[in-house]
Design an enzyme around this catalytic site. Sequence first.
Site, mmCIF file in Angstrom:
data_model
loop_
_atom_site.group_PDB
_atom_site.id
_atom_site.type_symbol
_atom_site.label_atom_id
_atom_site.label_comp_id
_atom_site.label_asym_id
_atom_site.label_seq_id
_atom_site.Cartn_x
_atom_site.Cartn_y
_atom_site.Cartn_z
ATOM 1 N N GLU A 80 0.504 -1.031 0.280
ATOM 2 C CA GLU A 80 0.108 -0.277 -0.241
ATOM 3 C C GLU A 80 1.138 0.973 0.387
ATOM 4 O O GLU A 80 0.725 2.294 -0.765
ATOM 5 C CB GLU A 80 -1.142 -0.132 1.146
ATOM 6 N N PHE A 142 -11.559 -7.848 13.608
ATOM 7 C CA PHE A 142 -10.760 -7.506 12.933
ATOM 8 C C PHE A 142 -9.981 -6.665 12.023
ATOM 9 O O PHE A 142 -11.135 -5.936 11.165
ATOM 10 C CB PHE A 142 -10.913 -9.402 11.687
ATOM 11 N N GLN A 143 -8.815 -6.453 12.334
ATOM 12 C CA GLN A 143 -8.809 -5.842 10.526
ATOM 13 C C GLN A 143 -9.438 -3.987 10.717
ATOM 14 O O GLN A 143 -9.477 -3.330 10.478
ATOM 15 C CB GLN A 143 -8.614 -5.858 9.677
ATOM 16 N N LYS A 192 -17.976 -1.053 5.362
ATOM 17 C CA LYS A 192 -18.256 -2.306 4.219
ATOM 18 C C LYS A 192 -20.091 -2.135 4.399
ATOM 19 O O LYS A 192 -20.544 -2.222 3.339
ATOM 20 C CB LYS A 192 -17.778 -3.407 5.485
ATOM 21 N N MET A 507 23.402 9.419 3.344
ATOM 22 C CA MET A 507 24.128 10.832 4.403
ATOM 23 C C MET A 507 24.171 10.567 5.676
ATOM 24 O O MET A 507 24.998 10.970 6.314
ATOM 25 C CB MET A 507 22.403 11.733 3.250
#
Length: 607
Positions: A80, A142-143, A192, A507
Amino acid sequence: MTTTHPTSTALADGAAEIAPGSTGGATPGPTPRTGAEALVATLQRVGVEHIFGLPGGAVLPLYDALYGAEGIRHILVRHEQGAGHAAQGYAAATGRVGVCLATSGPGATNLVTPLADANMDSVPMVAITGNVASTAIGSDAFQEADIRSISMPVTKHSFLVTRPDEIAPTVASAFRLAASGRPGPVLVDVTKDALVAQADDTFRELPMPGLRVPGLVSPEAVRDAVELMLTARKPVLYVGGGCVRANAHAEVRQLAELTGMPVVTTLMARGVFPDSHPQHMGMPGMHGSVSGVTTLQKSDLIISLGARFDDRVTGAKHTFAPNATIIHADIDPAEIGKNFPCAVGLPGDARSTITQLILEWTRRTAAGAAPDYEAWVARCVDWKARYPLGYEEPSDGAMAPQLVIERIGALSGPETIVAAGVGQHQMWASQFVRYEEPRRWLNSGGLGTMGYAVPAAMGAKVGRPDQTVWAIDGDGCFQMTNQELATCSVEGIPIKVAIINNAALGMVKQWQALFYSERFSASQLPSMQVPDFTTLAQAYGCVGLRCDRPEDVDRTIEEAMEVDDRPVVVDFRVSKDAMVWPMVAAGTSNDEVLYARDVRPDFGEDV
């Protein structure tokens, strides 16, 4: 219901042209469809052509609605974060709103870094995430993750949508907000159950009473600014990334040539004023040119156009440009005077503001006003000639990284888009590639996100398929998001990647060498052989090349340029000891600029 939680800047920006597409007006006669179908229809109406995303359970209804959706290409990323940076690259290269899509929980939280990055660099982006059903919110389902609250500090605005009828207007409003005023990222989180329920998809926007449309800068402020410009003796145009976002490059050039003032362009503004122009003094800041740093520091008037006086530009604030009066033009009123007090503030769109300055300057000079910058410009040009950008050839015969990057720019041509990671290679890419046009240079300027280059280059190539796109990356940065090479290979996105491989986090190592007595703690990568980047590239379906001799640089770049049907990765094995110069050490004054290690510019009587 729809719950909105603005950040401190949300809804404060004014309305501007909506990109992509138009969200004005309403479409009568709602058609019964699910919330997911209404969302897709809204994306089509605002003109979305590309979405970078990764599915999961909470957004499966939306992915089902996307299946076969006319006019929208979904690009399946491998992470993602890659979707977010790809949307950024797409937006930065095209000027349109980039779009990314993720599921709930970890899918959404993986977007936080690109959202923060886009917020810092004013990149227009809409992120759409799914969430658990509204009845499960707060139950640690969940999630489940409260991405609206998590993202509030790093977005222009965050929405949580729990009612199907609010999906279409919220998404339409998100595109308007992302592109209006000071551009930025907007997140739309949809539960959802809202995606699967029947929805009214009437095309409209949410009421936004706090939205302010920026008007023209007041004539009085413009007159005051031009009066200061006419009476100054050592003025400088300090041009920032806001001029890129506002498509104001033509106006910047017109103002510069009309006034004859020297120009400096920030890291975010590379290309908005041509490098080849004789008035261009280069880039200011920690790793800017000596002439760019010094022109700002020694000026008596700074005309800031779409820049925000970042600490990397100013150095120690109490020592910055001690004799300069400041005119500050910015689309975001909150930026004006935030870091430094200004004599004249010009809140508004950069393009229209510069146009007003041009008109007033023309009027005043036609009436007889005669500014005198001749001695000042000559001094600035002399600094530029005395202290050009350059580098030392490695004493051990290894390849200089600057050579590699310089030749990529020269052989690819001025229309090439370059996306850089973060670190030494980023600074070299900003210094040694010549930028003549805007939107050819993409980088993570404000947040400094390692892993930006490959997915941003991917997004840029999707948005501008006819342009050559190079990602210039470090061996450290590359390993954070190289999985998107699989996306490029499978989706037919033929970017080119130059890995500046010095077996180190360059760096970090440079700072440790200069400020930590060469105690290289956790900054050296084990070996140039691990991983074998050419083999890794081939495993991803790309062409893999390697170059470790200076005499092979041009041939290798030309070989990469000949490939146009799949991605190319070139492992450039460069000197491990090269450093970025010039340099202003963090927290020190710009007066302390170093031209090279232990070498200070000698300004003689100019000081």
